[in-house]
Design an enzyme around this catalytic site. Structure first.
Site, PDB file in Angstrom:
ATOM      1  N   ASP A  92       4.964   0.054   0.711  1.00  0.00           N
ATOM      2  CA  ASP A  92       4.486   1.436   0.645  1.00  0.00           C
ATOM      3  C   ASP A  92       4.036   1.964   2.005  1.00  0.00           C
ATOM      4  O   ASP A  92       4.046   3.169   2.234  1.00  0.00           O
ATOM      5  CB  ASP A  92       3.342   1.549  -0.353  1.00  0.00           C
ATOM      6  N   ILE A  98       3.010   5.592   4.491  1.00  0.00           N
ATOM      7  CA  ILE A  98       1.871   5.968   3.664  1.00  0.00           C
ATOM      8  C   ILE A  98       0.940   6.957   4.371  1.00  0.00           C
ATOM      9  O   ILE A  98       0.325   7.807   3.731  1.00  0.00           O
ATOM     10  CB  ILE A  98       1.112   4.684   3.224  1.00  0.00           C
ATOM     11  N   TYR A 113       1.822   5.477  -8.023  1.00  0.00           N
ATOM     12  CA  TYR A 113       0.548   4.828  -7.723  1.00  0.00           C
ATOM     13  C   TYR A 113      -0.286   5.630  -6.744  1.00  0.00           C
ATOM     14  O   TYR A 113       0.241   6.360  -5.919  1.00  0.00           O
ATOM     15  CB  TYR A 113       0.817   3.467  -7.071  1.00  0.00           C
ATOM     16  N   HIS A 165       0.016  -6.458  -5.566  1.00  0.00           N
ATOM     17  CA  HIS A 165      -0.159  -5.509  -4.464  1.00  0.00           C
ATOM     18  C   HIS A 165      -0.784  -6.313  -3.334  1.00  0.00           C
ATOM     19  O   HIS A 165      -1.927  -6.768  -3.468  1.00  0.00           O
ATOM     20  CB  HIS A 165      -1.119  -4.373  -4.820  1.00  0.00           C
ATOM     21  N   ASP A 206      -7.632 -12.455  23.838  1.00  0.00           N
ATOM     22  CA  ASP A 206      -7.812 -11.204  23.105  1.00  0.00           C
ATOM     23  C   ASP A 206      -7.113 -11.407  21.759  1.00  0.00           C
ATOM     24  O   ASP A 206      -5.884 -11.496  21.700  1.00  0.00           O
ATOM     25  CB  ASP A 206      -7.166 -10.059  23.902  1.00  0.00           C
ATOM     26  N   HIS A 261      -1.436  -8.209 -10.639  1.00  0.00           N
ATOM     27  CA  HIS A 261      -1.749  -7.268 -11.696  1.00  0.00           C
ATOM     28  C   HIS A 261      -0.991  -7.641 -12.967  1.00  0.00           C
ATOM     29  O   HIS A 261       0.233  -7.585 -13.009  1.00  0.00           O
ATOM     30  CB  HIS A 261      -1.358  -5.867 -11.210  1.00  0.00           C
TER      31      HIS A 261
END
Ligand code: NI
Length: 628
Positions: free
Chosen positions: A295, A301, A379, A432, A581, A592
């Site tokens: 997504d 997104i 969603y 997810h 770094d 789910h």
């Protein structure tokens, strides 16, 4: 009580997102070398830390899109000097999906004779009210679609009328493989007719048989105003300092997050954001087994945040930031109120009642919330950063919206991979998985990471005569391969980012710990299409030395990419991660298993993580909070 703000300030900070005029300039310059260009995203080409610190950073904009003659292109444009700095033809993957792709897939599908015949065979003739959901098909492009073409799959849902919830009535078994480049349905999969589920799935108040008595109103007012200060995209609140922006792939970004301590600002995170995400389905059904949408990077997104509304999305004294995106023609488009910021009371922060004196000291907790909510197809994803008064940082993802669905054939009433959520309607198991990129600059650039497990001492250990002993055991990650790790709640596993030569008054190096939540890893096989394309999901933790360009966990252009890019490729060299770094990558999420209660719209489900100071401060840093 939203404050009107002007986000396009007079002086642009090197980390500010592209302004409207910069987007216009970038688009003009790109069109001058690629006249037939379909724009997907614009983003700040983030300058390196040294040039930001020195104030010498150029304003460069990265533009990704599709040159109809050449394929996916990535341009970097210096918008002050008005020159195209780089002009790269992207190989491996393609530009993210844009609105033009979506519109084309819907149009192509709805005018395909085979698809129309298949709908007719199902008794569906009101094509106007058929909802087409185009899905990324990366990893599963039909063999009849030539390599390099843009491709998506189209699945269908029936609305009784325009405002209906189409997800109540999935058209089972019918998948159109759309070749967007050729403008045709290249292949139509039809697994046979299954009746539409009988019930509607309307979730608006007017569609409910009855409504409960509403709870009494809660008013949140701050009569003396808010406690934060905003200057453009820079924010100060209760010793916290940071900058905020929206990136097309990473969404909400916090930059240069630090905390005031005495007369200095101590850096913690140089940049913190989502880096990518994937939603793989576990149902082998032909409607779902291929679904594993990115997504963030496939649907960009950060270009589809909601315009948030006061009193509904956000409650209290709100400060909104607008964002600017680009449409496919190369025109800037403003999304108002895309980022919400406000303060929340959060119960008590600390308390003690002294029985001898019968006195108590108690302080209330408050957090600053910086959030955005994005709608991606069925969603909603909300990303909420919380900053607390005691130095704690939290990311909470809120998942809501409408679950994926299947219509269930008679005789298959309790499908194994897709729990029944309504009569004749099932919802496949899925995950997810969100990967967050945390570019630490903890009290300086050189950091190291330890894994800390709290373990029982062996019962024959000389320090453990009573068998009750346990201790925190820290293990240094020396190389990237050491730091590919999973959560372990039984040992209270945390990962501690340490500034090795910054000691507190107790002689301990200052640190922040990453506290994971109960979170899965990718369940699909590493050899599967999603296993290859979303390699970041194999581990909850990755640590890399900072390297320019290593920004998105699955690589840059993931749309239709075969996989192998991103974290697995970067870490193959097993670089040293001691006193460098460092960038910490954290995969969190939910597996789910849909419930009837998730239908027809899902109550928010949560996942996320916390960052907490460990010896970063000399004592409870909120002792200085005044009492009431
Ligand atoms: Ni879900």
């Amino acid at each position: 009580m939203a404050q009107a703000i002007e986000t396009e300030t007079l002086s642009t900070h090197p980390l500010d997102p592209p302004t409207t005029s910069e987007i216009e300039t970038a688009a003009r310059l790109v069109k001058s070398v690629a006249p037939d260009f379909v724009f997907a995203t614009v983003a700040l080409n983030e300058p390196d830390k040294a040039s930001v610190a020195a104030g010498t950073a150029a304003r460069e904009i990265t533009v990704v899109g599709l040159d109809r003659q050449v394929g996916t292109k990535r341009f970097v444009v210096d918008v002050e000097a008005e020159v195209v700095c780089s002009n790269e033809t992207v190989t491996g993957g393609q530009a993210p999906i844009n609105f033009r792709d979506v519109a084309k897939v819907i149009g192509i599908t709805k005018s395909d004779a085979g698809w129309l015949a298949a709908m007719k065979a199902r008794g569906i003739t009101d094509i106007e009210n058929v909802q087409i959901d185009p899905w990324p098909t990366g990893g599963f492009v039909h063999s009849s679609i030539p390599a390099g073409h843009r491709a998506m799959r189209a699945i269908s849902f029936v609305r009784e009328f325009k405002e209906d919830n189409g997800y109540a009535r999935p058209v089972q078994g019918l998948i159109a493989h759309v070749d967007i480049t050729a403008g045709v349905v290249a292949h139509l999969e039809d697994h046979g007719v299954v009746d539409l589920p009988p019930e509607h799935g309307r979730y608006d108040a007017a569609s409910q048989p009855s409504l409960r008595e509403a709870p009494k109103p809660i008013s949140i007012t701050q009569n003396d105003g808010v406690s934060f200060e905003v200057d453009g995209y820079a924010v100060r609140w209760q010793k916290w300092q940071f900058r905020v922006s929206m990136h097309p792939i990473h969404g909400l970004v916090l930059h240069q997050l630090g905390i005031e301590d005495g007369d200095r600002v101590r850096p913690i995170l140089y940049r913190a954001s989502l880096s990518d995400m994937v939603v793989p389905y576990g149902d082998p059904d032909p409607m779902h087994h291929w679904k594993h949408v990115f997504d963030a990077s496939e649907a960009s997104i950060g270009t589809i945040p909601n315009s948030l509304t006061l009193g509904c999305d956000c409650l209290g004294e709100i400060h909104y930031f607008d964002i600017d995106i680009i449409n496919y023609k190369g025109e800037p488009r403003r999304i108002e109120n895309a980022i919400c910021m406000h303060e929340e009371d959060y119960g008590i922060l600390w308390k003690h009642y002294d029985a001898a004196t019968q006195r108590q000291e108690v302080r209330r907790s408050r957090r600053l919330v910086i959030s955005a909510i994005h709608t991606v197809g069925n969603y909603e994803y909300g990303f909420f950063w919380y900053l607390y008064l005691d130095g704690t940082i939290q990311m909470e993802v809120k998942l809501t919206g409408i679950v994926g669905v299947s219509a269930v054939a008679p005789g298959n009433e309790q499908p194994q991979f897709a729990p029944l959520i309504a009569p004749g309607l099932a919802s496949p198991v899925h995950q997810h998985l969100f990967n967050f990129r945390l570019d630490f600059d903890l009290d300086g650039v050189a950091n190291r990471v330890y894994e800390v497990n709290t373990e029982a001492l062996a019962s024959d250990h000389s320090d453990n005569p009573h068998g009750t002993g346990f201790a925190a055991v820290a293990t240094l990650f020396e190389r990237e391969a050491d730091a590919k790790r999973e959560i372990e709640p039984r040992t209270g596993r945390v990962w501690k980012v340490v500034a090795p030569d910054r000691l507190n008054r107790l002689g301990q190096p200052v640190a922040y710990k990453l506290m994971p939540s109960a979170t899965p890893v990718l369940l699909a096989s590493p050899d599967s299409a999603v296993g290859k394309r979303a390699g970041f999901g194999a581990h909850n933790l990755w640590v890399t030395p900072f390297e320019a360009g290593e920004m998105s966990a699955a690589g840059d252009e993931t749309n239709l990419h075969p996989g192998g890019a991103g974290l697995p490729a970067w870490t193959a060299g097993n670089r040293s991660i001691v006193d460098e770094d460092l960038v910490v990558w954290h995969t969190v999420g939910v597996t789910h298993v849909p419930r009837p209660e998730d239908w027809p719209v899902m109550p928010v489900e949560y996942c996320g993580f916390m960052l907490q100071p460990v010896g970063f401060f000399e004592r409870n840093p909120a002792l200085d909070l005044p009492g009431h």
